[in-house]
Scaffold this motif. Structure first.
Motif, PDB file in Angstrom:
ATOM      1  N   ASN A  78     -68.060  30.001  25.246  1.00  0.00           N
ATOM      2  CA  ASN A  78     -67.728  29.736  26.585  1.00  0.00           C
ATOM      3  C   ASN A  78     -66.563  29.313  27.821  1.00  0.00           C
ATOM      4  N   GLN A  79     -66.075  30.433  26.810  1.00  0.00           N
ATOM      5  CA  GLN A  79     -65.092  30.937  27.608  1.00  0.00           C
ATOM      6  C   GLN A  79     -64.847  31.958  28.819  1.00  0.00           C
ATOM      7  N   GLN A  80     -64.410  31.540  29.817  1.00  0.00           N
ATOM      8  CA  GLN A  80     -64.027  32.440  31.357  1.00  0.00           C
ATOM      9  C   GLN A  80     -63.970  33.442  30.918  1.00  0.00           C
ATOM     10  N   GLU A  81     -64.868  34.920  31.533  1.00  0.00           N
ATOM     11  CA  GLU A  81     -64.347  36.387  31.505  1.00  0.00           C
ATOM     12  C   GLU A  81     -62.595  36.142  32.391  1.00  0.00           C
ATOM     13  N   GLY A  82     -61.939  37.101  31.671  1.00  0.00           N
ATOM     14  CA  GLY A  82     -60.504  37.269  32.189  1.00  0.00           C
ATOM     15  C   GLY A  82     -59.582  35.938  31.507  1.00  0.00           C
ATOM     16  N   GLN A  83     -59.844  35.099  31.078  1.00  0.00           N
ATOM     17  CA  GLN A  83     -58.968  34.537  30.698  1.00  0.00           C
ATOM     18  C   GLN A  83     -59.077  34.704  29.158  1.00  0.00           C
ATOM     19  N   PRO A  84     -57.688  34.823  28.828  1.00  0.00           N
ATOM     20  CA  PRO A  84     -57.385  35.443  27.011  1.00  0.00           C
ATOM     21  C   PRO A  84     -58.147  33.858  26.519  1.00  0.00           C
ATOM     22  N   PHE A  85     -58.190  33.771  25.649  1.00  0.00           N
ATOM     23  CA  PHE A  85     -57.981  32.084  25.079  1.00  0.00           C
ATOM     24  C   PHE A  85     -57.458  32.662  23.167  1.00  0.00           C
ATOM     25  N   PHE A  86     -57.096  31.242  22.450  1.00  0.00           N
ATOM     26  CA  PHE A  86     -56.728  30.882  21.544  1.00  0.00           C
ATOM     27  C   PHE A  86     -57.964  29.967  20.369  1.00  0.00           C
ATOM     28  N   LEU A  87     -58.250  30.573  19.556  1.00  0.00           N
ATOM     29  CA  LEU A  87     -59.074  29.635  18.501  1.00  0.00           C
ATOM     30  C   LEU A  87     -58.229  29.077  17.780  1.00  0.00           C
ATOM     31  N   TYR A  88     -57.584  27.948  17.097  1.00  0.00           N
ATOM     32  CA  TYR A  88     -57.531  28.041  15.500  1.00  0.00           C
ATOM     33  C   TYR A  88     -58.854  27.227  14.884  1.00  0.00           C
ATOM     34  N   TYR A  89     -59.727  27.791  14.070  1.00  0.00           N
ATOM     35  CA  TYR A  89     -60.654  27.554  13.167  1.00  0.00           C
ATOM     36  C   TYR A  89     -60.629  27.340  11.589  1.00  0.00           C
ATOM     37  N   ALA A  90     -60.849  25.846  11.516  1.00  0.00           N
ATOM     38  CA  ALA A  90     -59.519  25.585  10.130  1.00  0.00           C
ATOM     39  C   ALA A  90     -60.986  25.688   9.556  1.00  0.00           C
ATOM     40  N   LEU A  91     -61.625  25.352   8.468  1.00  0.00           N
ATOM     41  CA  LEU A  91     -62.337  25.114   7.969  1.00  0.00           C
ATOM     42  C   LEU A  91     -62.095  24.578   6.413  1.00  0.00           C
ATOM     43  N   GLN A  92     -62.743  23.764   6.245  1.00  0.00           N
ATOM     44  CA  GLN A  92     -62.924  22.689   5.106  1.00  0.00           C
ATOM     45  C   GLN A  92     -62.645  23.392   4.155  1.00  0.00           C
ATOM     46  N   GLN A  93     -63.375  24.250   3.514  1.00  0.00           N
ATOM     47  CA  GLN A  93     -63.765  24.551   2.376  1.00  0.00           C
ATOM     48  C   GLN A  93     -62.473  25.757   1.755  1.00  0.00           C
TER      49      GLN A  93
END
Ligand code: NG6
Ligand code: CA
Length: 506
Positions: free
Chosen positions: A262-277
């Protein structure tokens, strides 16, 4: 006329927003800033991946990041437990500078000051959209969180535009997901109450109602029972909002994928994906039950490996691989029995979650903080093994350099060249921490000062690194820390003691 002006204004605003996410090169050419994804595991050990030498378990998706990217052999979480490591990762500040940076209960207030610099805040100055999905464990609220009202401050107040989290750990209440400060699925007529000192009258507990348990507690973990699993802390209400442990991996994965899509094209993103395992309680989805032959701990590692593969597929399908730097690591070292009877010890076989290292979670020995650590960036990073000494503490400054920001913190060092595989210089020194005790890594050596306390934490069966004498090890030729050089290398020991005291400000 009026509408023309506003259309023009809109265009200018739109273009400036677009420019924020871009870097204008000296040539005048405009480059879009890269997306950054941190995949962060919980208690995954240095020896838990086949790419790091495991032979009894196969982790093909994690291995792909390691083998097609940079695999670090000398990289550290700042701490041997979760909260301090996550604090340092996001703020670029050593956790031992903050006396509250210890394993937090689910009711703890937000540990990061809302005025403090964080990775997502820094990235937002360059136009990034920022999101966190998964384990938070950095406290919520300002001292008294009412779980039935919007909870603030939290991740959204320290730089994340989007958050979908569990408050603390899988073994701590409240056992609910929180999206942008609101408990997901909460019904007004069934409010949530949480208390870490006292039970709510009439509520069953792990201590008194073992007949209700599908997983037995070994030490601690005998308060409220949720889904047949006894937890740390007491909770009442919020029935519809309670998570299903076995679905948590899918839940977090889907939210992370949704965030990317769902990110807008042209805008960079940062995702911090913190799994529980593979933190306890280990509750693999039925698809993974029995798949490792090692019991739930092995099964949830396979589940996490699958999640990593699915997330990478999403980046690929969205055409983002060439413009996304993916960093993979773990918050602290491995533990087998961390409070539940779940066969982690009994079914381990020949697997060595700590690899060649000594100790484990909670330990000042290497296996506490030296963790799997990979950086993958298709087309930008050449596959290699790097022995550079780096820490998760360095992400803030290194990412800042990457995106052309001049934000820095005192403790976080610029390791961008190392993270991109351009050099293997690395740090000269690093303080490592384990449950408030600290040691100095210096070059190939590590110096552990004397600490009172048991040599072994018997419940988890891990050597903590405590000794009445100074310990000095040369990790280059003694990675297993068997040969204490403190007596035979007095000059070096003195040098490191002095340096340690300088940094620690004694
Ligand atoms: C300990 C828990 C352990 C785990 C750890 C936090 C007991 C006896 N032990 O206090 O099970 O939850 O805290 O782990 O309660 S961490 O990875 O989040 O730091
Ligand atoms: Ca952890």
């Amino acid at each position: 006329m009026k509408s023309k002006i506003s259309a023009f204004t809109l265009m200018v605003i739109g273009f400036s927003t677009f420019l924020l996410g871009c870097q204008v090169k000296e040539t005048g050419q405009i480059d879009q800033l890269p997306n950054i994804v941190i995949i962060y595991l919980d208690d995954l050990g240095y020896g838990d991946l086949s790419a790091y030498g495991a032979t009894e378990i196969q982790t093909p998706n994690m291995d792909r990041l390691a083998n097609e990217g940079l695999r670090f052999t000398n990289a550290y979480a700042t701490s041997a437990t979760c909260t301090p490591s996550r604090y340092a990762l996001l703020t670029g500040i050593y956790p031992w500078r903050n006396e509250n940076a210890k394993i937090l209960p689910g009711t703890a207030p937000l540990l990061i000051d809302v005025d403090q610099m964080t990775i997502p805040k820094m990235l937002k100055t360059k136009g990034y959209h920022t999101g966190v999905v998964g384990k938070w464990h950095l406290g919520l609220g300002d001292g008294f969180a009412d779980w039935n009202e919007p909870i603030s401050p939290g991740p959204n107040e320290v730089g994340f535009d989007y958050s979908y989290i569990m408050a603390a750990t899988q073994d701590r209440v409240p056992t609910v997901y929180i999206e942008n400060g609101n408990v997901v699925g909460l019904e007004k007529e069934d409010p949530i109450l949480v208390d870490y000192d006292q039970n709510f009258e009439g509520e069953p507990t792990g201590l008194d109602n073992s007949e209700l348990l599908k997983m037995k507690w070994h030490h601690g973990h005998n308060n409220s029972i949720v889904n047949g699993i006894p937890r740390i802390g007491f909770m009442k209400g919020g029935e519809k909002a309670k998570w299903i442990d076995e679905d948590m991996a899918d839940e977090f994965l889907q939210k992370a994928q949704h965030y990317i899509k769902n990110q807008q094209e042209g805008q960079p993103f940062f995702l911090y994906y913190a799994l529980q395992q593979p933190h306890v309680p280990r509750t693999p989805h039925p698809r993974f039950v029995g798949k490792s032959g090692m019991g739930p701990r092995g099964d949830v590692i396979l589940e996490a490996d699958w999640c990593v593969g699915e997330l990478m597929k999403t980046l690929e399908e969205e055409g983002l691989l060439e413009n996304t730097m993916v960093v993979f690591s773990s918050d602290n070292g491995p533990v087998l029995n961390d409070g539940y009877y779940d066969d982690a010890v009994e079914k381990l076989g020949n697997h060595t979650p700590w690899g060649p290292l000594r100790g484990g979670k909670y330990s000042l020995f290497e296996a506490g903080t030296r963790v799997p650590f990979m950086v993958y960036w298709k087309g930008k990073i050449q596959p290699a093994v790097s022995d550079a000494l780096v820490s998760q503490l360095d992400f803030l400054t290194s990412f800042s350099k990457l995106v052309g920001s001049d934000i820095r913190t005192d403790d976080s060092m610029d390791m961008l060249s190392e993270l991109l595989g351009k050099t293997q210089d690395g740090r000269e020194e690093l303080i490592i921490e384990a449950t408030s005790r600290t040691a100095l890594r210096y070059g190939d050596y590590v110096m552990i000062p004397p600490y009172d306390g048991p040599a072994i934490q018997n419940q988890v069966n891990i050597e903590l690194g405590n000794d009445k004498e100074f310990q000095l090890y040369n990790l280059k030729n003694d990675i297993g820390q068997n040969n204490n050089l403190a007596a035979s290398e007095p000059e070096l020991l003195e040098k490191l003691k002095k340096r340690f005291e300088e940094i620690r400000g004694k």
